[in-house]
Scaffold this motif. Sequence first.
Motif, PDB file in Angstrom:
ATOM      1  N   VAL A   1       0.853  -1.189   0.000  1.00 23.89           N
ATOM      2  CA  VAL A   1       0.000   0.000   0.000  1.00 23.89           C
ATOM      3  C   VAL A   1       0.889   1.240   0.000  1.00 23.89           C
ATOM      4  O   VAL A   1       1.681   1.445   0.929  1.00 23.89           O
ATOM      5  CB  VAL A   1      -0.929   0.029   1.231  1.00 23.89           C
ATOM      6  CG1 VAL A   1      -1.725   1.335   1.256  1.00 23.89           C
ATOM      7  CG2 VAL A   1      -1.870  -1.165   1.225  1.00 23.89           C
ATOM      8  N   LEU A   2       0.775   2.042  -1.054  1.00 24.31           N
ATOM      9  CA  LEU A   2       1.468   3.327  -1.134  1.00 24.31           C
ATOM     10  C   LEU A   2       0.426   4.429  -0.999  1.00 24.31           C
ATOM     11  O   LEU A   2      -0.492   4.526  -1.824  1.00 24.31           O
ATOM     12  CB  LEU A   2       2.197   3.482  -2.466  1.00 24.31           C
ATOM     13  CG  LEU A   2       3.249   2.431  -2.844  1.00 24.31           C
ATOM     14  CD1 LEU A   2       3.897   2.804  -4.174  1.00 24.31           C
ATOM     15  CD2 LEU A   2       4.296   2.276  -1.756  1.00 24.31           C
ATOM     16  N   SER A   3       0.553   5.264   0.024  1.00 16.81           N
ATOM     17  CA  SER A   3      -0.343   6.408   0.161  1.00 16.81           C
ATOM     18  C   SER A   3       0.021   7.478  -0.863  1.00 16.81           C
ATOM     19  O   SER A   3       1.015   7.351  -1.594  1.00 16.81           O
ATOM     20  CB  SER A   3      -0.260   6.956   1.587  1.00 16.81           C
ATOM     21  OG  SER A   3      -0.668   5.975   2.518  1.00 16.81           O
ATOM     22  N   GLY A   4      -0.754   8.549  -0.902  1.00 11.31           N
ATOM     23  CA  GLY A   4      -0.577   9.556  -1.932  1.00 11.31           C
ATOM     24  C   GLY A   4       0.769  10.258  -1.877  1.00 11.31           C
ATOM     25  O   GLY A   4       1.351  10.469  -0.814  1.00 11.31           O
ATOM     26  N   GLY A   5       1.278  10.612  -3.053  1.00  9.16           N
ATOM     27  CA  GLY A   5       2.466  11.442  -3.154  1.00  9.16           C
ATOM     28  C   GLY A   5       3.779  10.773  -2.836  1.00  9.16           C
ATOM     29  O   GLY A   5       4.791  11.453  -2.638  1.00  9.16           O
ATOM     30  N   VAL A   6       3.825   9.456  -2.794  1.00  7.72           N
ATOM     31  CA  VAL A   6       5.072   8.736  -2.534  1.00  7.72           C
ATOM     32  C   VAL A   6       5.940   8.753  -3.792  1.00  7.72           C
ATOM     33  O   VAL A   6       5.447   8.520  -4.897  1.00  7.72           O
ATOM     34  CB  VAL A   6       4.784   7.284  -2.098  1.00  7.72           C
ATOM     35  CG1 VAL A   6       6.072   6.473  -2.012  1.00  7.72           C
ATOM     36  CG2 VAL A   6       4.053   7.265  -0.761  1.00  7.72           C
ATOM     37  N   HIS A   7       7.229   9.016  -3.619  1.00  7.02           N
ATOM     38  CA  HIS A   7       8.190   8.995  -4.728  1.00  7.02           C
ATOM     39  C   HIS A   7       9.197   7.880  -4.476  1.00  7.02           C
ATOM     40  O   HIS A   7       9.836   7.843  -3.415  1.00  7.02           O
ATOM     41  CB  HIS A   7       8.920  10.331  -4.852  1.00  7.02           C
ATOM     42  CG  HIS A   7       8.094  11.406  -5.477  1.00  7.02           C
ATOM     43  ND1 HIS A   7       8.519  12.152  -6.552  1.00  7.02           N
ATOM     44  CD2 HIS A   7       6.849  11.848  -5.193  1.00  7.02           C
ATOM     45  CE1 HIS A   7       7.578  13.022  -6.895  1.00  7.02           C
ATOM     46  NE2 HIS A   7       6.552  12.854  -6.079  1.00  7.02           N
ATOM     47  N   ILE A   8       9.345   6.994  -5.456  1.00  5.06           N
ATOM     48  CA  ILE A   8      10.239   5.843  -5.321  1.00  5.06           C
ATOM     49  C   ILE A   8      11.274   5.897  -6.432  1.00  5.06           C
ATOM     50  O   ILE A   8      10.933   5.946  -7.616  1.00  5.06           O
ATOM     51  CB  ILE A   8       9.445   4.526  -5.379  1.00  5.06           C
ATOM     52  CG1 ILE A   8       8.429   4.480  -4.234  1.00  5.06           C
ATOM     53  CG2 ILE A   8      10.382   3.327  -5.308  1.00  5.06           C
ATOM     54  CD1 ILE A   8       7.551   3.256  -4.243  1.00  5.06           C
ATOM     55  N   GLY A   9      12.557   5.875  -6.055  1.00  2.00           N
ATOM     56  CA  GLY A   9      13.640   5.914  -7.024  1.00  2.00           C
ATOM     57  C   GLY A   9      13.776   4.613  -7.790  1.00  2.00           C
ATOM     58  O   GLY A   9      13.108   3.611  -7.499  1.00  2.00           O
ATOM     59  N   ALA A  10      14.665   4.606  -8.765  1.00  2.48           N
ATOM     60  CA  ALA A  10      14.856   3.442  -9.631  1.00  2.48           C
ATOM     61  C   ALA A  10      15.392   2.246  -8.854  1.00  2.48           C
ATOM     62  O   ALA A  10      16.097   2.387  -7.852  1.00  2.48           O
ATOM     63  CB  ALA A  10      15.810   3.797 -10.765  1.00  2.48           C
ATOM     64  N   ASN A  11      15.033   1.063  -9.325  1.00  2.00           N
ATOM     65  CA  ASN A  11      15.595  -0.211  -8.845  1.00  2.00           C
ATOM     66  C   ASN A  11      15.296  -0.500  -7.371  1.00  2.00           C
ATOM     67  O   ASN A  11      16.060  -1.183  -6.694  1.00  2.00           O
ATOM     68  CB  ASN A  11      17.111  -0.249  -9.076  1.00  2.00           C
ATOM     69  CG  ASN A  11      17.476  -0.052 -10.524  1.00  2.00           C
ATOM     70  OD1 ASN A  11      16.976  -0.746 -11.404  1.00  2.00           O
ATOM     71  ND2 ASN A  11      18.337   0.918 -10.793  1.00  2.00           N
ATOM     72  N   VAL A  12      14.184   0.006  -6.891  1.00  2.76           N
ATOM     73  CA  VAL A  12      13.764  -0.245  -5.506  1.00  2.76           C
ATOM     74  C   VAL A  12      12.854  -1.465  -5.464  1.00  2.76           C
ATOM     75  O   VAL A  12      12.061  -1.702  -6.376  1.00  2.76           O
ATOM     76  CB  VAL A  12      13.033   0.990  -4.933  1.00  2.76           C
ATOM     77  CG1 VAL A  12      12.328   0.664  -3.613  1.00  2.76           C
ATOM     78  CG2 VAL A  12      14.015   2.137  -4.740  1.00  2.76           C
ATOM     79  N   HIS A  13      12.965  -2.235  -4.382  1.00  2.00           N
ATOM     80  CA  HIS A  13      12.036  -3.344  -4.129  1.00  2.00           C
ATOM     81  C   HIS A  13      11.250  -3.033  -2.862  1.00  2.00           C
ATOM     82  O   HIS A  13      11.838  -2.821  -1.797  1.00  2.00           O
ATOM     83  CB  HIS A  13      12.798  -4.656  -3.957  1.00  2.00           C
ATOM     84  CG  HIS A  13      11.908  -5.826  -3.653  1.00  2.00           C
ATOM     85  ND1 HIS A  13      11.229  -6.516  -4.630  1.00  2.00           N
ATOM     86  CD2 HIS A  13      11.572  -6.419  -2.477  1.00  2.00           C
ATOM     87  CE1 HIS A  13      10.521  -7.487  -4.072  1.00  2.00           C
ATOM     88  NE2 HIS A  13      10.708  -7.447  -2.769  1.00  2.00           N
ATOM     89  N   ILE A  14       9.922  -2.986  -2.990  1.00  2.00           N
ATOM     90  CA  ILE A  14       9.036  -2.806  -1.836  1.00  2.00           C
ATOM     91  C   ILE A  14       8.401  -4.160  -1.554  1.00  2.00           C
ATOM     92  O   ILE A  14       7.609  -4.670  -2.345  1.00  2.00           O
ATOM     93  CB  ILE A  14       7.940  -1.753  -2.105  1.00  2.00           C
ATOM     94  CG1 ILE A  14       8.537  -0.452  -2.646  1.00  2.00           C
ATOM     95  CG2 ILE A  14       7.136  -1.507  -0.830  1.00  2.00           C
ATOM     96  CD1 ILE A  14       9.373   0.315  -1.667  1.00  2.00           C
ATOM     97  N   GLY A  15       8.760  -4.775  -0.418  1.00  2.00           N
ATOM     98  CA  GLY A  15       8.379  -6.151  -0.137  1.00  2.00           C
ATOM     99  C   GLY A  15       6.900  -6.343   0.141  1.00  2.00           C
ATOM    100  O   GLY A  15       6.160  -5.402   0.463  1.00  2.00           O
ATOM    101  N   THR A  16       6.481  -7.573   0.045  1.00  2.00           N
ATOM    102  CA  THR A  16       5.077  -7.954   0.171  1.00  2.00           C
ATOM    103  C   THR A  16       4.429  -7.366   1.426  1.00  2.00           C
ATOM    104  O   THR A  16       4.949  -7.496   2.530  1.00  2.00           O
ATOM    105  CB  THR A  16       4.959  -9.485   0.210  1.00  2.00           C
ATOM    106  OG1 THR A  16       5.513 -10.026  -0.990  1.00  2.00           O
ATOM    107  CG2 THR A  16       3.512  -9.921   0.352  1.00  2.00           C
ATOM    108  N   GLY A  17       3.283  -6.716   1.220  1.00  2.00           N
ATOM    109  CA  GLY A  17       2.485  -6.223   2.334  1.00  2.00           C
ATOM    110  C   GLY A  17       3.018  -4.991   3.030  1.00  2.00           C
ATOM    111  O   GLY A  17       2.451  -4.567   4.047  1.00  2.00           O
ATOM    112  N   ALA A  18       4.073  -4.384   2.524  1.00  2.00           N
ATOM    113  CA  ALA A  18       4.604  -3.167   3.146  1.00  2.00           C
ATOM    114  C   ALA A  18       3.631  -2.003   2.952  1.00  2.00           C
ATOM    115  O   ALA A  18       2.856  -1.969   1.997  1.00  2.00           O
ATOM    116  CB  ALA A  18       5.968  -2.819   2.564  1.00  2.00           C
ATOM    117  N   VAL A  19       3.702  -1.044   3.878  1.00  2.00           N
ATOM    118  CA  VAL A  19       2.863   0.153   3.827  1.00  2.00           C
ATOM    119  C   VAL A  19       3.773   1.379   3.871  1.00  2.00           C
ATOM    120  O   VAL A  19       4.689   1.445   4.704  1.00  2.00           O
ATOM    121  CB  VAL A  19       1.878   0.194   5.011  1.00  2.00           C
ATOM    122  CG1 VAL A  19       1.091   1.506   5.014  1.00  2.00           C
ATOM    123  CG2 VAL A  19       0.928  -0.999   4.963  1.00  2.00           C
ATOM    124  N   VAL A  20       3.520   2.332   2.985  1.00  2.00           N
ATOM    125  CA  VAL A  20       4.296   3.574   2.949  1.00  2.00           C
ATOM    126  C   VAL A  20       3.319   4.734   3.094  1.00  2.00           C
ATOM    127  O   VAL A  20       2.387   4.867   2.289  1.00  2.00           O
ATOM    128  CB  VAL A  20       5.091   3.704   1.636  1.00  2.00           C
ATOM    129  CG1 VAL A  20       5.955   4.964   1.661  1.00  2.00           C
ATOM    130  CG2 VAL A  20       5.962   2.465   1.394  1.00  2.00           C
TER     131      VAL A  20
END
Length: 212
Positions: free
Chosen positions: A156-175
């Motif tokens: 789950v990514l909330s609004g306005g999140v910026h993620i750079g290249a080659n990132v892994h966001i693991g299963t079920g993580a919340v930002v």
Amino acid sequence: MKKKIIILGGGGHAKVVVDLIQRLDCFEVLGIVDIDKNKIGSSLLGINIIGSDEMLSEFSPKEVCLANGIGAVGSDSLHGKIFEKFSRMGYQFPVLCHPSAIVSSSVVMHEGVQIMAGSVVQAGVIVHKNAIINTRASVDHDCVIGSSVHIAPGVVLSGGVHIGANVHIGTGAVVIENIYIGESSLVGAGSVVICDVPSFVRVVGVPAKELI
């Protein structure tokens, strides 16, 4: 006439990509290629593994497009490297969006993006090349997803999140909203990110903290 396509990789993510392509019903799948020559002759969901990567030289980029079936795990994954290799050779990677995904008409998706089953991608989101938004992930308004990022199932990514290249966001993580995650970092499964994450680090836990 259906566009001819070959899938790169013969593992678990490739199986999901095969299923997605079959549901779209707008491609003719010529086969799967995999670096593991022991897999040649086997199949995924009725699609044969026809050879190793080297055999792609038999197909002109004007004749076929490619789908990246290599799962992205970690900042130095083969998923990004294989995309760059074949892009430089002139092959194109179409955007693949599962029919069950809910994607705003204002979302911008670059080459090779994959949106998997049950995902929700809201207004104003930008998804850069070769990124995966995996099964039932939720990406809220105005997020920016960098190249070759993997948003794993259930994230789950909330609004306005910026993620750079080659990132892994693991299963079920919340930002939470308006967080920045630097390039080539990894967020562990189930983590809750409440502050910015620098580049080239691993964070885990609730709240997420850097692994030393």
